[in-house]
Write a protein that holds these residues in place. Sequence first.
Motif, mmCIF file in Angstrom:
data_model
loop_
_atom_site.group_PDB
_atom_site.id
_atom_site.type_symbol
_atom_site.label_atom_id
_atom_site.label_comp_id
_atom_site.label_asym_id
_atom_site.label_seq_id
_atom_site.Cartn_x
_atom_site.Cartn_y
_atom_site.Cartn_z
ATOM 1 N N LEU A 7 0.840 -1.198 0.000
ATOM 2 C CA LEU A 7 0.000 0.000 0.000
ATOM 3 C C LEU A 7 0.873 1.247 0.000
ATOM 4 C CD1 LEU A 7 -2.780 1.429 0.356
ATOM 5 C CD2 LEU A 7 -2.424 1.187 2.833
ATOM 6 N N CYS A 8 0.603 2.158 -0.930
ATOM 7 C CA CYS A 8 1.308 3.434 -1.025
ATOM 8 C C CYS A 8 0.315 4.548 -0.700
ATOM 9 C CB CYS A 8 1.867 3.647 -2.426
ATOM 10 S SG CYS A 8 2.954 2.320 -2.976
ATOM 11 N N VAL A 9 0.700 5.445 0.213
ATOM 12 C CA VAL A 9 -0.190 6.521 0.638
ATOM 13 C C VAL A 9 0.548 7.843 0.510
ATOM 14 C CG1 VAL A 9 -1.738 7.334 2.453
ATOM 15 C CG2 VAL A 9 -1.103 4.911 2.372
ATOM 16 N N ASP A 10 -0.025 8.754 -0.273
ATOM 17 C CA ASP A 10 0.567 10.085 -0.465
ATOM 18 C C ASP A 10 -0.529 10.994 -1.015
ATOM 19 O OD1 ASP A 10 2.168 12.358 -1.400
ATOM 20 O OD2 ASP A 10 3.890 11.004 -1.263
ATOM 21 N N ASP A 11 -0.557 12.228 -0.554
ATOM 22 C CA ASP A 11 -1.582 13.149 -1.046
ATOM 23 C C ASP A 11 -1.197 13.778 -2.384
ATOM 24 O OD1 ASP A 11 0.440 14.535 0.389
ATOM 25 O OD2 ASP A 11 -0.864 16.271 0.623
ATOM 26 N N ASP A 12 -0.016 13.470 -2.882
ATOM 27 C CA ASP A 12 0.437 13.959 -4.177
ATOM 28 C C ASP A 12 0.207 12.866 -5.221
ATOM 29 O OD1 ASP A 12 1.914 14.666 -6.465
ATOM 30 O OD2 ASP A 12 3.503 15.619 -5.291
ATOM 31 N N SER A 13 -0.749 13.097 -6.118
ATOM 32 C CA SER A 13 -1.108 12.069 -7.101
ATOM 33 C C SER A 13 0.039 11.747 -8.052
ATOM 34 C CB SER A 13 -2.351 12.484 -7.891
ATOM 35 O OG SER A 13 -2.121 13.683 -8.591
ATOM 36 N N THR A 14 0.925 12.704 -8.314
ATOM 37 C CA THR A 14 2.080 12.449 -9.175
ATOM 38 C C THR A 14 3.001 11.418 -8.529
ATOM 39 O OG1 THR A 14 1.949 14.712 -10.000
ATOM 40 C CG2 THR A 14 4.006 13.539 -10.399
ATOM 41 N N VAL A 15 3.257 11.586 -7.244
ATOM 42 C CA VAL A 15 4.102 10.630 -6.506
ATOM 43 C C VAL A 15 3.421 9.257 -6.479
ATOM 44 C CG1 VAL A 15 5.085 10.064 -4.242
ATOM 45 C CG2 VAL A 15 5.221 12.409 -5.104
ATOM 46 N N LEU A 16 2.115 9.254 -6.209
ATOM 47 C CA LEU A 16 1.385 7.985 -6.151
ATOM 48 C C LEU A 16 1.440 7.228 -7.471
ATOM 49 C CD1 LEU A 16 -1.945 8.442 -4.163
ATOM 50 C CD2 LEU A 16 0.049 7.075 -3.574
ATOM 51 N N ASN A 17 1.235 7.941 -8.565
ATOM 52 C CA ASN A 17 1.279 7.286 -9.877
ATOM 53 C C ASN A 17 2.667 6.742 -10.171
ATOM 54 O OD1 ASN A 17 -1.448 7.601 -10.475
ATOM 55 N ND2 ASN A 17 -1.116 9.656 -11.280
ATOM 56 N N ALA A 18 3.696 7.492 -9.796
ATOM 57 C CA ALA A 18 5.071 7.021 -9.987
ATOM 58 C C ALA A 18 5.329 5.765 -9.153
ATOM 59 C CB ALA A 18 6.062 8.124 -9.623
ATOM 60 N N LEU A 19 4.848 5.780 -7.900
ATOM 61 C CA LEU A 19 5.024 4.616 -7.028
ATOM 62 C C LEU A 19 4.289 3.400 -7.588
ATOM 63 C CD1 LEU A 19 4.660 6.254 -3.493
ATOM 64 C CD2 LEU A 19 6.731 5.196 -4.441
ATOM 65 N N ARG A 20 3.037 3.603 -8.026
ATOM 66 C CA ARG A 20 2.257 2.481 -8.562
ATOM 67 C C ARG A 20 2.938 1.879 -9.789
ATOM 68 N NH1 ARG A 20 -3.948 2.941 -9.580
ATOM 69 N NH2 ARG A 20 -3.308 5.003 -10.236
ATOM 70 N N THR A 21 3.428 2.718 -10.678
ATOM 71 C CA THR A 21 4.099 2.232 -11.884
ATOM 72 C C THR A 21 5.381 1.482 -11.534
ATOM 73 O OG1 THR A 21 3.183 4.054 -13.173
ATOM 74 C CG2 THR A 21 5.113 2.929 -14.085
ATOM 75 N N LEU A 22 6.221 2.098 -10.716
ATOM 76 C CA LEU A 22 7.507 1.500 -10.354
ATOM 77 C C LEU A 22 7.317 0.199 -9.583
ATOM 78 C CD1 LEU A 22 10.626 1.754 -10.091
ATOM 79 C CD2 LEU A 22 10.211 3.020 -7.964
ATOM 80 N N ILE A 23 6.518 0.232 -8.553
ATOM 81 C CA ILE A 23 6.331 -0.937 -7.689
ATOM 82 C C ILE A 23 5.539 -2.024 -8.417
ATOM 83 C CG2 ILE A 23 5.284 -1.746 -5.536
ATOM 84 C CD1 ILE A 23 5.931 1.092 -4.407
ATOM 85 N N GLY A 24 4.533 -1.617 -9.176
ATOM 86 C CA GLY A 24 3.744 -2.584 -9.927
ATOM 87 C C GLY A 24 4.570 -3.347 -10.944
ATOM 88 N N LYS A 25 5.497 -2.653 -11.584
ATOM 89 C CA LYS A 25 6.351 -3.284 -12.598
ATOM 90 C C LYS A 25 7.224 -4.380 -11.965
ATOM 91 C CE LYS A 25 7.961 -0.345 -15.438
ATOM 92 N NZ LYS A 25 8.746 0.750 -16.048
ATOM 93 N N ILE A 26 7.729 -4.128 -10.772
ATOM 94 C CA ILE A 26 8.648 -5.068 -10.127
ATOM 95 C C ILE A 26 7.917 -6.137 -9.303
ATOM 96 C CG2 ILE A 26 10.603 -5.274 -8.529
ATOM 97 C CD1 ILE A 26 11.278 -3.688 -11.083
ATOM 98 N N PHE A 27 6.893 -5.735 -8.559
ATOM 99 C CA PHE A 27 6.255 -6.635 -7.595
ATOM 100 C C PHE A 27 4.804 -6.997 -7.933
ATOM 101 C CE2 PHE A 27 9.413 -4.082 -5.287
ATOM 102 C CZ PHE A 27 10.252 -5.090 -4.839
ATOM 103 N N GLY A 28 4.279 -6.451 -9.025
ATOM 104 C CA GLY A 28 2.861 -6.611 -9.351
ATOM 105 C C GLY A 28 2.400 -8.024 -9.629
ATOM 106 N N ASN A 29 3.298 -8.919 -10.025
ATOM 107 C CA ASN A 29 2.887 -10.304 -10.277
ATOM 108 C C ASN A 29 2.625 -11.063 -8.984
ATOM 109 O OD1 ASN A 29 3.012 -10.059 -13.051
ATOM 110 N ND2 ASN A 29 5.139 -10.730 -13.161
ATOM 111 N N ASP A 30 3.327 -10.684 -7.925
ATOM 112 C CA ASP A 30 3.228 -11.419 -6.667
ATOM 113 C C ASP A 30 2.456 -10.683 -5.581
ATOM 114 O OD1 ASP A 30 4.853 -13.506 -7.686
ATOM 115 O OD2 ASP A 30 6.637 -12.304 -7.260
ATOM 116 N N HIS A 31 2.253 -9.385 -5.763
ATOM 117 C CA HIS A 31 1.594 -8.572 -4.744
ATOM 118 C C HIS A 31 0.589 -7.630 -5.391
ATOM 119 C CE1 HIS A 31 5.270 -9.942 -2.814
ATOM 120 N NE2 HIS A 31 4.601 -9.841 -1.691
#
Length: 164
Positions: A7-31
Motif C-alpha cells: 500500500l502506497c499513501v501520499d496526497d500527491d497524485s504524481t508521486v502515487l502514480n510514480a510509485l504504482r508504476t515502479l512498484i507494480g512493474k517489479i512486484f505486481g505479479n506477486d503482490h
Amino acid sequence: MSKGIILCVDDDSTVLNALRTLIGKIFGNDHLVEIAESASEALEIIEDHHKRGLQLSVVISDYIMPWMRGDELLIKLHEMYPAAIKIMLTGQSDLEGVKKAINDANLYRFIEKPFNNADLILTIRSALRAFHHEAQLNAEIDALKLQLEQKDGELAQLRGTATA
C-alpha cells in the motif's frame, strides 16, 4: 502463498502514480499494489482487503498529509496489523514524526524525497523478505506450541492413568 498488499499513501497524485508504476512493474505479479491519497482512504482499502483475506505486507506512507499525518497512520496500521512492514517517505526535515513512527509503529525504514528508484525497490524487496521470514517463524512457533500442548495432554493422561 496468497498475494499480499503493498500500500502506497501520499496526497500527491504524481508521486502515487510514480510509485504504482515502479512498484507494480517489479512486484505486481506477486503482490497487489494499492494506492491511497489519504490516510482515511488507506484505512478503507486495507479494511476491504482484510475482509477478503488479503494481508497487508508493506505500507509506504508520506509524512505530511491532510487529516492524518503519515506517522499517525503508520501507528494506527501497526496497532491493527503489527506484522506489516512500515516505510515512511518525506520531503520534510522534521524528524519528530520519524522518531514517533520508529518508537510506536516499528518503522522499518525512512526514505527522503525525492527518492531513488533503485533504493526504494531494494528497500521494498528487503521489507518483503523480512515480512515473509517473520510469518514463517510465527507459523513454526505456532506448530511447536501445538506440539507442546499435545504432549502436555498426553502427559496429563498418563499421570491420570498412573494414579488410577
